[in-house]
Enzyme design. Structure first.
Site, PDB file in Angstrom:
ATOM      1  N   ASP A   1      -9.142  -1.106  -7.856  1.00 56.63           N
ATOM      2  CA  ASP A   1      -8.119  -1.371  -6.789  1.00 56.63           C
ATOM      3  C   ASP A   1      -7.538  -2.745  -6.464  1.00 56.63           C
ATOM      4  O   ASP A   1      -6.609  -2.785  -5.799  1.00 56.63           O
ATOM      5  CB  ASP A   1      -9.095  -1.307  -5.334  1.00 56.63           C
TER       6      ASP A   1
ATOM      7  N   ALA B   1      -2.876 -18.307  -1.923  1.00 58.54           N
ATOM      8  CA  ALA B   1      -3.339 -17.098  -1.674  1.00 58.54           C
ATOM      9  C   ALA B   1      -4.297 -16.605  -2.857  1.00 58.54           C
ATOM     10  O   ALA B   1      -5.104 -15.708  -2.745  1.00 58.54           O
ATOM     11  CB  ALA B   1      -2.146 -16.030  -1.472  1.00 58.54           C
ATOM     12  N   GLN B   2      -3.825 -16.667  -4.132  1.00 58.25           N
ATOM     13  CA  GLN B   2      -4.538 -16.365  -5.420  1.00 58.25           C
ATOM     14  C   GLN B   2      -5.415 -16.993  -5.763  1.00 58.25           C
ATOM     15  O   GLN B   2      -6.462 -16.469  -6.213  1.00 58.25           O
ATOM     16  CB  GLN B   2      -3.167 -16.076  -6.406  1.00 58.25           C
TER      17      GLN B   2
ATOM     18  N   HIS C   1       0.943  -1.101  -0.144  1.00 60.37           N
ATOM     19  CA  HIS C   1       0.128  -0.017  -0.051  1.00 60.37           C
ATOM     20  C   HIS C   1       0.910   1.145  -0.184  1.00 60.37           C
ATOM     21  O   HIS C   1       1.218   1.938   1.099  1.00 60.37           O
ATOM     22  CB  HIS C   1      -0.926   0.138   1.239  1.00 60.37           C
ATOM     23  N   ASN C   2       1.423   1.408  -0.956  1.00 58.51           N
ATOM     24  CA  ASN C   2       2.195   2.876  -1.268  1.00 58.51           C
ATOM     25  C   ASN C   2       1.898   3.643  -2.587  1.00 58.51           C
ATOM     26  O   ASN C   2       0.835   3.391  -3.205  1.00 58.51           O
ATOM     27  CB  ASN C   2       3.792   2.125  -1.420  1.00 58.51           C
ATOM     28  N   PHE C   3       2.800   4.362  -2.665  1.00 58.43           N
ATOM     29  CA  PHE C   3       2.341   5.507  -4.076  1.00 58.43           C
ATOM     30  C   PHE C   3       2.277   4.554  -5.341  1.00 58.43           C
ATOM     31  O   PHE C   3       1.389   5.056  -6.169  1.00 58.43           O
ATOM     32  CB  PHE C   3       3.325   6.571  -3.931  1.00 58.43           C
ATOM     33  N   ARG C   4       3.090   3.525  -5.526  1.00 51.01           N
ATOM     34  CA  ARG C   4       2.930   3.004  -6.664  1.00 51.01           C
ATOM     35  C   ARG C   4       1.739   2.042  -7.137  1.00 51.01           C
ATOM     36  O   ARG C   4       1.132   2.040  -7.896  1.00 51.01           O
ATOM     37  CB  ARG C   4       4.173   1.940  -7.040  1.00 51.01           C
TER      38      ARG C   4
ATOM     39  N   HIS D   1      -7.152   6.931  -2.392  1.00 50.60           N
ATOM     40  CA  HIS D   1      -8.058   5.833  -1.912  1.00 50.60           C
ATOM     41  C   HIS D   1      -7.168   4.973  -1.149  1.00 50.60           C
ATOM     42  O   HIS D   1      -7.879   4.522   0.070  1.00 50.60           O
ATOM     43  CB  HIS D   1      -8.612   4.893  -2.820  1.00 50.60           C
TER      44      HIS D   1
ATOM     45  N   TYR E   1       1.551  -8.795   4.582  1.00 48.76           N
ATOM     46  CA  TYR E   1       0.482  -9.770   5.044  1.00 48.76           C
ATOM     47  C   TYR E   1       1.571 -10.648   6.515  1.00 48.76           C
ATOM     48  O   TYR E   1       1.091 -10.608   7.600  1.00 48.76           O
ATOM     49  CB  TYR E   1      -0.204 -10.829   4.549  1.00 48.76           C
TER      50      TYR E   1
END
Length: 534
Positions: free
Chosen positions: A401, A451-452, A251-254, A291, A423
């Protein structure tokens, strides 16, 4: 108007005509013949008279536009030299030549005027830009003074509070008061075209380049034009947004850029500007950028279980998403970052409500609720129904998102590693603090494949399938990559399972061999004891 206007100023010459001072004014664009005719008219001589001009000490003066100016005290004397006798034919030729000369003169004047007008425009643009900066600074000063007054009033009335949580906002927002210094990249036609597609590789760009891409999106969609956004304010706002994303693994700017670029590509892919108003497009893009502002790297479950300040402040109701909204509007409240400064109050109210609705919709705890509502509206979807449009916008920002798996595998897969790293940081902290740990975040229980698979199969594919009913083009461009991604991770899981099975068999064989070794040793010793001595 400044020094530039001096070039337009006419020249004044004073003549002594029989003891009477006559002032003659002409522009620098007059030629020698024009000036001589003007002097003849002033002195009452025929226009074709050849004259000479003398100073007070009888020195001759050249009659041309560059002749030295004089004053009333030092007038020039006009002396007729001769009257030209010209034939009718010569007069005609002279007239034609005069007209040709006049046309040439006009042509040269136009070029000179163009150059001067261009210079004036450049000066005016610079002045307008400087005046715009002054206005922004004045508004900033007013805002600062207002806040100082409010703070002084609050201190006078403040009482001690025994609450263990501090509700003061300690987050330091960092808007740039100076003109932003990040270089304005000129995007190539290839980059501009790629930027409009979901296949865009978000890993190739540095932060400054991503900022330039975001700036381009606002110009390209017509948002800067339609909402009179000050370009300097837009750059300041983007810089401040960048500075208020933390350096988390995921959860960063990229990630912010990734989500916004996907929204931008969906606008073009689905022709959203034909379905939505420009204000809706502005809300979609701005909500995408804001967001996840100031995301701490720990999700809502942790906030609630750990009883953090955010959970207490927002009563366990989407604490992170509420915080993202709050930071977004704290930034916009600063005059130097307010890209909505030219929007009327009612328009701003609509934008604010729209952004809050969309950012709160990104809480995955509300996924089933939002999907059920959207599916219900899909049966008779109506673009003229505001409730239907709002639900569609909520679904669009949700798609963007969590859209990493829509991108090519080489772009999408690194995001899985980033997410698992975040995580695992959370689950390690939860274990150390004695808090519940979700299995899908536990490094001892989850793999990339496990996970995916469930997420793609039960969350992503159903959501994009629903969107495909409204926008069929989404199937080939976005849904097909999800099917391929699911197959990829299912194959990866089969390999993981096979490796685990092989490892288990190897461990069993090794364990069995180790247990049998002591028994063989004991049998050999017993046989040795029973054998007769030599």
């Amino acid at each position: 108007m400044g020094a530039g206007s001096s070039s337009y100023r006419p020249k004044a010459i004073y003549l002594d005509i029989d003891g009477r001072i006559q002032k003659v004014v002409f522009s620098k664009y007059c030629n020698s013949s024009d000036i001589m005719d003007l002097f003849c008219i002033a002195t009452g001589l025929p226009r074709n008279t050849t004259i000479s001009l003398l100073t007070t000490d009888d020195a001759m003066v050249s009659i041309d536009p560059t002749m030295p100016a004089n004053s009333e005290r030092t007038p020039y004397k006009v002396r007729p030299v001769a009257v030209k006798q010209v034939s009718e034919r010569e007069e005609l030729v002279q007239g034609v030549l005069a007209q040709v000369a006049e046309q040439f003169s006009r042509a040269f004047k136009i070029n000179e005027l163009k150059a001067e007008v261009a210079n004036h425009l450049a000066m005016l643009e610079k002045r307008v830009e400087l005046e715009g900066l002054k206005v922004v600074e004045i508004e900033k000063c007013k805002s600062d003074i207002k806040k100082m007054r409010e703070e002084l009033a609050a201190r006078n009335n403040r009482t001690n509070c025994p609450c263990k949580y501090s509700f003061l906002d300690n987050k330091k927002l960092t808007p740039r008061r100076d003109v932003p210094t990040y270089p304005k990249y000129l995007l190539s036609p290839e980059t501009i075209e790629a930027l409009r597609k979901p296949t865009f590789d978000v890993w190739l760009w540095e932060p400054n380049e991503m900022l330039s891409c975001l700036e381009h999106m606002y110009h390209d969609l017509g948002l800067v034009r339609d909402f009179s956004i000050n370009p300097i304010t837009l750059r300041r706002w983007l810089l401040c947004v960048h500075d208020n994303y933390r350096s988390n693994p995921f959860h960063n700017f990229r990630h912010c850029f990734c989500v916004t670029q996907m929204m931008y590509s969906m606008v073009w892919l689905c022709g959203l500007q034909e379905k939505f108003s420009q204000m809706d497009i502005l809300v979609l893009m701005t909500a995408a950028i804001c967001h996840d502002l100031d995301h701490p790297g720990y999700n809502n479950t942790y906030q609630i279980n750990a009883r953090t300040e955010l959970a207490v402040r927002y009563n366990d109701i989407s604490p992170l998403e509420n915080h993202h909204c709050a930071i977004a509007f704290q930034i916009l409240a600063r005059p130097e970052c307010n890209i909505f400064a030219s929007v009327p109050p009612e328009g701003f109210r609509q934008i604010r409500q729209g952004m809050i609705t969309l950012i709160l919709a990104t809480d995955m705890a509300r996924h089933a609720e939002i999907m059920d509502s959207f599916k219900e509206k899909m049966e008779n979807f109506d673009y003229s129904n505001e409730e239907h449009l709002t639900l569609l916008k909520m679904i669009l920002i949700k798609c963007c998102d969590i859209s990493n798996e829509v991108r090519p595998m080489e772009v999408a897969e690194p995001w899985v590693d980033c997410l698992l790293e975040e995580y695992f940081m959370q689950s390690d902290r939860e274990k150390s603090e004695g808090l519940p740990v979700a299995p899908f975040m536990d490094r001892d229980k989850v793999t990339k494949a496990t996970a995916q698979i469930g997420f793609i199969k039960f969350v992503l594919i159903p959501m994009f399938e629903t969107v495909t009913k409204l926008f069929p083009i989404v199937e080939e461009t976005m849904l097909r990559p999800l099917w391929e991604s699911r197959e990829h991770y299912e194959e990866l899981k089969q390999l993981d399972d096979a490796m685990k099975e092989l490892q288990k068999k190897t461990e069993n064989l090794t364990s069995g061999a180790t247990e049998n070794a002591p028994e063989k040793t004991r049998d050999a010793k017993d046989n040795e004891d029973r054998s007769p001595p030599n």
